[in-house]
Design a protein around this motif. Structure first.
Motif, PDB file in Angstrom:
ATOM      1  N   ALA A 184     -70.650  84.231 -18.014  1.00  0.00           N
ATOM      2  CA  ALA A 184     -69.535  84.658 -17.164  1.00  0.00           C
ATOM      3  C   ALA A 184     -68.897  83.476 -16.457  1.00  0.00           C
ATOM      4  O   ALA A 184     -67.659  83.389 -16.342  1.00  0.00           O
ATOM      5  CB  ALA A 184     -70.019  85.693 -16.158  1.00  0.00           C
ATOM      6  N   ALA A 185     -69.714  82.540 -15.982  1.00  0.00           N
ATOM      7  CA  ALA A 185     -69.178  81.369 -15.291  1.00  0.00           C
ATOM      8  C   ALA A 185     -68.362  80.495 -16.234  1.00  0.00           C
ATOM      9  O   ALA A 185     -67.345  79.909 -15.840  1.00  0.00           O
ATOM     10  CB  ALA A 185     -70.316  80.564 -14.678  1.00  0.00           C
ATOM     11  N   LEU A 186     -68.785  80.415 -17.476  1.00  0.00           N
ATOM     12  CA  LEU A 186     -68.063  79.625 -18.473  1.00  0.00           C
ATOM     13  C   LEU A 186     -66.629  80.124 -18.623  1.00  0.00           C
ATOM     14  O   LEU A 186     -65.671  79.344 -18.597  1.00  0.00           O
ATOM     15  CB  LEU A 186     -68.805  79.697 -19.812  1.00  0.00           C
ATOM     16  CG  LEU A 186     -68.222  78.913 -20.983  1.00  0.00           C
ATOM     17  CD1 LEU A 186     -68.325  77.408 -20.737  1.00  0.00           C
ATOM     18  CD2 LEU A 186     -68.938  79.289 -22.279  1.00  0.00           C
ATOM     19  N   PHE A 187     -66.484  81.434 -18.749  1.00  0.00           N
ATOM     20  CA  PHE A 187     -65.147  81.981 -18.978  1.00  0.00           C
ATOM     21  C   PHE A 187     -64.357  82.132 -17.683  1.00  0.00           C
ATOM     22  O   PHE A 187     -63.121  82.162 -17.714  1.00  0.00           O
ATOM     23  CB  PHE A 187     -65.252  83.287 -19.768  1.00  0.00           C
ATOM     24  CG  PHE A 187     -65.706  83.032 -21.173  1.00  0.00           C
ATOM     25  CD1 PHE A 187     -64.837  82.505 -22.109  1.00  0.00           C
ATOM     26  CD2 PHE A 187     -67.022  83.243 -21.540  1.00  0.00           C
ATOM     27  CE1 PHE A 187     -65.260  82.206 -23.396  1.00  0.00           C
ATOM     28  CE2 PHE A 187     -67.464  82.950 -22.825  1.00  0.00           C
ATOM     29  CZ  PHE A 187     -66.568  82.425 -23.743  1.00  0.00           C
ATOM     30  N   ALA A 188     -65.034  82.157 -16.559  1.00  0.00           N
ATOM     31  CA  ALA A 188     -64.337  82.086 -15.285  1.00  0.00           C
ATOM     32  C   ALA A 188     -63.678  80.714 -15.127  1.00  0.00           C
ATOM     33  O   ALA A 188     -62.558  80.605 -14.598  1.00  0.00           O
ATOM     34  CB  ALA A 188     -65.295  82.351 -14.131  1.00  0.00           C
ATOM     35  N   GLU A 189     -64.365  79.663 -15.584  1.00  0.00           N
ATOM     36  CA  GLU A 189     -63.777  78.318 -15.580  1.00  0.00           C
ATOM     37  C   GLU A 189     -62.496  78.293 -16.406  1.00  0.00           C
ATOM     38  O   GLU A 189     -61.482  77.717 -16.003  1.00  0.00           O
ATOM     39  CB  GLU A 189     -64.778  77.311 -16.150  1.00  0.00           C
ATOM     40  CG  GLU A 189     -65.928  76.980 -15.246  1.00  0.00           C
ATOM     41  CD  GLU A 189     -65.676  75.739 -14.409  1.00  0.00           C
ATOM     42  OE1 GLU A 189     -64.542  75.205 -14.438  1.00  0.00           O
ATOM     43  OE2 GLU A 189     -66.615  75.308 -13.728  1.00  0.00           O
ATOM     44  N   LEU A 190     -62.545  78.899 -17.572  1.00  0.00           N
ATOM     45  CA  LEU A 190     -61.368  78.923 -18.443  1.00  0.00           C
ATOM     46  C   LEU A 190     -60.228  79.689 -17.796  1.00  0.00           C
ATOM     47  O   LEU A 190     -59.087  79.218 -17.768  1.00  0.00           O
ATOM     48  CB  LEU A 190     -61.726  79.536 -19.793  1.00  0.00           C
ATOM     49  CG  LEU A 190     -60.557  79.770 -20.755  1.00  0.00           C
ATOM     50  CD1 LEU A 190     -59.800  78.482 -21.039  1.00  0.00           C
ATOM     51  CD2 LEU A 190     -61.054  80.405 -22.043  1.00  0.00           C
ATOM     52  N   GLU A 191     -60.521  80.868 -17.271  1.00  0.00           N
ATOM     53  CA  GLU A 191     -59.474  81.699 -16.652  1.00  0.00           C
ATOM     54  C   GLU A 191     -58.808  80.959 -15.498  1.00  0.00           C
ATOM     55  O   GLU A 191     -57.576  80.938 -15.385  1.00  0.00           O
ATOM     56  CB  GLU A 191     -60.093  83.008 -16.159  1.00  0.00           C
ATOM     57  CG  GLU A 191     -59.142  83.915 -15.389  1.00  0.00           C
ATOM     58  CD  GLU A 191     -58.053  84.519 -16.251  1.00  0.00           C
ATOM     59  OE1 GLU A 191     -56.996  84.891 -15.686  1.00  0.00           O
ATOM     60  OE2 GLU A 191     -58.245  84.623 -17.477  1.00  0.00           O
ATOM     61  N   SER A 192     -59.624  80.346 -14.648  1.00  0.00           N
ATOM     62  CA  SER A 192     -59.084  79.642 -13.489  1.00  0.00           C
ATOM     63  C   SER A 192     -58.202  78.475 -13.905  1.00  0.00           C
ATOM     64  O   SER A 192     -57.084  78.309 -13.396  1.00  0.00           O
ATOM     65  CB  SER A 192     -60.243  79.152 -12.617  1.00  0.00           C
ATOM     66  OG  SER A 192     -59.762  78.408 -11.523  1.00  0.00           O
ATOM     67  N   ALA A 193     -58.679  77.684 -14.843  1.00  0.00           N
ATOM     68  CA  ALA A 193     -57.900  76.530 -15.289  1.00  0.00           C
ATOM     69  C   ALA A 193     -56.630  76.965 -16.006  1.00  0.00           C
ATOM     70  O   ALA A 193     -55.551  76.387 -15.799  1.00  0.00           O
ATOM     71  CB  ALA A 193     -58.755  75.645 -16.202  1.00  0.00           C
ATOM     72  N   TYR A 194     -56.750  77.976 -16.838  1.00  0.00           N
ATOM     73  CA  TYR A 194     -55.606  78.421 -17.645  1.00  0.00           C
ATOM     74  C   TYR A 194     -54.472  78.921 -16.754  1.00  0.00           C
ATOM     75  O   TYR A 194     -53.295  78.637 -17.014  1.00  0.00           O
ATOM     76  CB  TYR A 194     -56.052  79.519 -18.610  1.00  0.00           C
ATOM     77  CG  TYR A 194     -55.155  79.707 -19.800  1.00  0.00           C
ATOM     78  CD1 TYR A 194     -55.398  79.033 -20.988  1.00  0.00           C
ATOM     79  CD2 TYR A 194     -54.068  80.573 -19.752  1.00  0.00           C
ATOM     80  CE1 TYR A 194     -54.581  79.212 -22.101  1.00  0.00           C
ATOM     81  CE2 TYR A 194     -53.248  80.756 -20.851  1.00  0.00           C
ATOM     82  CZ  TYR A 194     -53.502  80.070 -22.026  1.00  0.00           C
ATOM     83  OH  TYR A 194     -52.701  80.249 -23.119  1.00  0.00           O
TER      84      TYR A 194
END
Length: 315
Positions: A184-194
C-alpha cells in the motif's frame, strides 16, 4: 534471495473459512495456505481457500514471509503457496523443489512483470528513456531532497527480494534504493508523486491496476539471463552479477510435497486452478481503488465463476 524474517508461527492469528462441507475428504486436518502482503496474492489465496472449503476441506490462512515461507513448506508446517513469481521467487522455488520436500504445482495462469517503472512525464525530463542508460545521464532528475544529487528509486518491501541494490551497483547507477514498507505504501508513493508531477521511479508489477491507471513505461534494462545473476563475467559489467533486468514469466503454485499424498483431491484442485492477468488486475482494482473488502471480492468471484470452479472440484 533476501530473507528478512522467519515464517511466522502457526500461533499467528489465522482465518478459518466457514462454509458447509459438501464432500468426503481424505483428512480433516487443516490445509494451511500462506498469505503475504499484496492484494492480488490475498485475493488469489482466499479464492483457492474458498474452493477447497466448498470441496469439503478444512482450510487455514497463515501470514508468512514471501521468501522465508519455503522453510515452512519444506517441513510441512505450511502447505500451499499460491503465488511464486518467476520474477523474484524462482530461485527460492527451485532450491526448495530440489530438496524433494516442496513441489511446483504448476502455473496459475498469470504472467508476471516486475520492473522499474516511471510516469510518462518523467520521460520529458529524461528523454533517453526507456533505455536504462538514460538513467546514467539524468539520475538527478529523479532526486528528492533526501537523496540529492542521487536519484531515488522506490523499491518494494525488502521481503520481496528483487536484487535492486545489486543492480544499481552493477550498472553503476547514481540511485539510492529506498524500500516501501508495504504494498500500500508503494502505491501511495506513486499516487502522491503523480498528482503533483513530482519525480519518481519505482517498482511496479503486473498483474496490477497501476499500469492501466497511470500513463508510464517500464525501464528497458539489458535482457535477463540466469547467467547474468550467477556469473559476473556475463553482461555489460564483467566484474559484477545482476547487471541486467529482472526475469519475466509465469506465477507458480507451490506446495509441501506431502499434500498430494495426504489430500490428493485438494492437490488436484490446486493443480487445475487458473486465473488470468486481466481478471486478477480487475479484482485488485476493486479492492485497492474502490475499497471493496477482499473477502467480498472473493465472494463475488466465487458466485460469478461457480461453473468454472465446480469443474475443478469435480462436482
Amino acid at each position: 534471495m533476501v530473507m528478512k524474517s522467519k515464517v511466522l508461527g502457526l500461533a499467528v492469528a489465522s482465518f478459518v473459512l466457514a462454509a458447509p462441507l459438501i464432500a468426503e475428504v481424505e483428512s480433516n486436518d487443516p490445509i494451511r495456505l500462506t498469505l503475504h502482503d499484496w492484494s492480488g496474492q490475498l485475493i488469489n489465496t482466499k479464492i483457492m481457500g474458498a474452493i477447497l472449503q466448498q470441496a469439503g476441506y478444512n482450510v487455514e490462512f497463515v501470514q508468512a514471509d514471501y521468501i522465508a515461507q519455503f522453510a515452512g513448506l519444506k517441513t510441512g508446517d505450511l502447505h500451499v503457496a499460491m503465488e511464486i513469481w518467476e520474477t523474484t521467487g524462482r530461485e527460492a522455488l527451485d532450491e526448495a523443489t530440489a530438496t524433494g520436500q516442496v513441489v511446483n504445482v504448476g502455473e496459475t495462469g498469470m504472467s508476471a512483470i516486475e520492473e522499474w517503472w516511471y510516469p510518462m512525464y518523467m520521460k520529458e525530463r529524461c528523454p533517453g528513456l526507456p533505455d536504462w542508460q538514460a538513467l546514467k545521464d539524468c539520475a538527478e532528475e529523479f532526486a528528492t531532497l533526501e537523496t540529492a544529487p542521487m536519484g531515488r528509486y522506490v523499491g518494494g518491501p525488502v521481503t520481496w527480494g528483487g536484487f535492486d541494490e545489486e543492480r544499481v551497483e552493477a550498472l553503476e547507477l547514481d540511485f539510492e534504493v529506498v524500500h516501501a514498507g508495504t504494498d500500500a505504501a508503494l502505491f501511495a508513493e506513486l499516487e502522491s508523486a503523480y498528482q503533483r508531477q513530482d519525480p519518481i521511479i519505482l517498482w511496479i508489477y503486473v498483474p496490477h491496476w497501476a499500469p492501466a491507471k497511470y500513463d508510464g513505461e517500464f525501464v528497458e534494462f539489458p535482457p535477463y539471463s540466469a547467467e547474468c545473476y550467477s556469473d559476473p563475467s556475463v553482461g555489460v559489467n564483467p566484474e559484477m552479477a545482476y547487471d541486467c533486468g529482472k526475469p519475466r514469466g509465469p506465477i507458480w503454485k507451490a506446495a509441501w510435497a506431502g499434500v498430494q499424498e495426504k489430500w490428493p483431491g485438494a492437490y488436484d484442485i490446486i493443480a487445475n486452478y487458473t486465473v488470468n492477468n486481466d481478471e486478477m488486475s480487475a479484482m485488485v482494482a476493486k479492492a485497492d481503488l474502490e475499497g471493496v473488502d477482499i473477502d467480498d471480492v472473493v465472494a463475488s468471484w466465487m458466485t460469478d465463476n461457480k461453473d468454472r470452479w465446480s469443474g475443478w472440484v469435480g462436482q
